[in-house]
Design an enzyme around this catalytic site. Structure first.
Site: not given
Ligand code: PMT
Length: 406
Positions: A217-220, A284
């Site tokens: 995943g990512n930090r959004s 994102a």
């Protein structure tokens, strides 16, 4: 709360006789915390629901209830208080606005301190009507609200839910945060300029599953996308929010489609896009996903040496055939060669507008409540958006979306 959000703003808060009047105390508190100077004016019936002392304590100002001084021998110095106070204000809010007060405002009555101020003011007016469901939906209440709106006032409609009577339906005072966002829209002289528009906003990250418990995943956080969706709604748009995993709270009026992965987001967009005129792609989206999702949790002793990745579709690019005549705005999240990369994305993805933000600048990009942007239009023109709350930045993006001619 950002203590400078309404810094120096002078606000009159009118409170009328509804059970929701107790929530106005919280509104005063938040307005004051955001830097506003607040003067509260109550109708006599409001004072039966909440003690005026609550409001004078929270606003640090006298509360006005009576149009005339109690003692005629001491009243002459106050004979134009309503004009002085009305001219002092940058904004007048009536929250909650009862059915009775809504009717009086619609017909120009000036029979108490609150309605008198409304007729005397020159500043914008924001009305937040609340009532029990049938009183709210009553045909004359609705006509009165339309009439008030036609004078240029901003109406923030009630929300649906359980009411004090136990009935369910429309009539609840909106959440305080939503009222504050609407205050911000009105104070910035924006109106419901997205009325009639149908806007899709994508927000948050996508999660690409490795196995049933792990993902890439990512930090959004979703904050930027939710702020855009909220601003578009408050400016009159019908909003579809396609959201990856996020703990942000949507407005109840959104058509909310929750997705997990990039392919789910793509499928949702394919279903929705033809019915909308604007897409703002702030999600994102993961560019890669594991080539295979393990059926069961990968055991520690399996010690996988690597995870094979495969590319996700570029969602905006893949929609190009379906987006003719629609306004499409995207984001570019960069760590280097920012403008060149953003220009490249603007062209290759067929966007009308791109919002460039930095993944490395303090206060910008992921997770923060603030962002700093450069908006680049198709013709190459650029608008610098200095560091500000994501909600305020969202409004600048929307201003620029409105400039796109199709
Ligand atoms: O959610 P927050 O914590 O508030 O953070 C906000 C944000 C940083 C996520 C937001 O401001 C932002 O920059 N969103 C876009 C992030 C991104 O994916 O940027 P990108 O440069 O990789 O992609 C460019 C554009 O193509 C984006 O509009 C993206 O949505 C879109 N895209 C990307 C990949 C992909 N496979 N398909 C796409 O459509």
């Amino acid at each position: 709360m950002d203590s400078s959000r309404f810094s120096g703003k002078k606000i009159i808060l009118g409170v009328t006789g509804c059970i929701a009047a107790y929530k106005s105390a919280l509104l005063v508190r938040e307005l004051v915390k955001a830097g506003a100077e607040v003067r509260v004016v109550m109708t006599p019936s409001a004072a039966r629901f909440v003690a005026p002392l609550t409001f004078s304590t929270l606003s640090c100002n006298e509360v006005i209830i009576n149009i005339f001084p109690g003692d005629s021998s001491s009243g002459t110095s106050q004979n134009t208080w309503h004009i002085d106070l009305a001219l002092w204000a940058d904004l007048m809010i009536v929250a909650p606005a009862s059915v009775n007060t809504v009717a009086k405002i619609a017909h120009g009555f000036a029979d108490n301190a609150l309605t008198t101020l409304i007729t005397a003011r020159r500043c914008p007016l924001m009305i937040v009507p609340t009532a029990d469901v049938d009183m709210y939906n009553y045909v004359l209440t609705q006509e009165n609200l339309k009439k008030i709106e036609s004078t240029g006032a901003y109406i923030l409609e009630a929300e649906e839910g359980e009411l004090a009577s136990g009935l369910k339906g429309k009539g609840r005072l909106p959440e305080i945060d939503k009222i504050l966002d609407a205050v911000s829209v009105v104070l910035s002289s924006r109106k419901k300029d997205f009325s009639g528009r149908k806007v899709i906003v994508t927000a948050g990250p996508t999660y690409e599953d490795i196995d049933p418990v792990r993902f890439i995943g990512n930090r959004s956080s979703g904050k930027m996308g939710y702020a855009i969706a909220k601003a578009a709604f408050l400016r009159g748009a019908e909003v579809t929010l396609i959201s990856g995993p996020s703990s942000e709270k949507p407005y109840q009026e959104f058509r909310l489609i929750k997705v997990h992965s990039a392919s789910e987001m793509e499928a949702a967009l394919r279903n929705e896009i033809t019915d909308h005129d604007t897409l703002i792609m702030s999600a994102a989206v993961a560019d890669f996903k594991p080539a295979v999702k393990a059926e069961n949790k990968i055991k520690k002793d399996a010690k996988p040496a690597s995870i094979e990745l495969t590319e996700n579709a570029d969602i905006v690019k893949s929609l190009i055939g379906l987006t003719a005549g629609k306004v499409i705005a995207g984001f570019a999240l960069e760590t280097e060669n920012e403008t060149a990369n953003a220009l490249n994305k603007l062209k290759s993805k067929g966007l009308d507008l791109i919002a460039l933000n930095s993944a490395v600048k303090e206060g910008a990009g992921f997770e923060h409540d603030t962002n700093e942007l450069t908006l680049i239009a198709k013709d190459g023109s650029q608008t610098a958006v200095p560091m500000m709350l994501k909600f305020d930045a969202a409004n600048v993006i929307l201003d620029n979306v409105l400039k796109v001619k199709k």
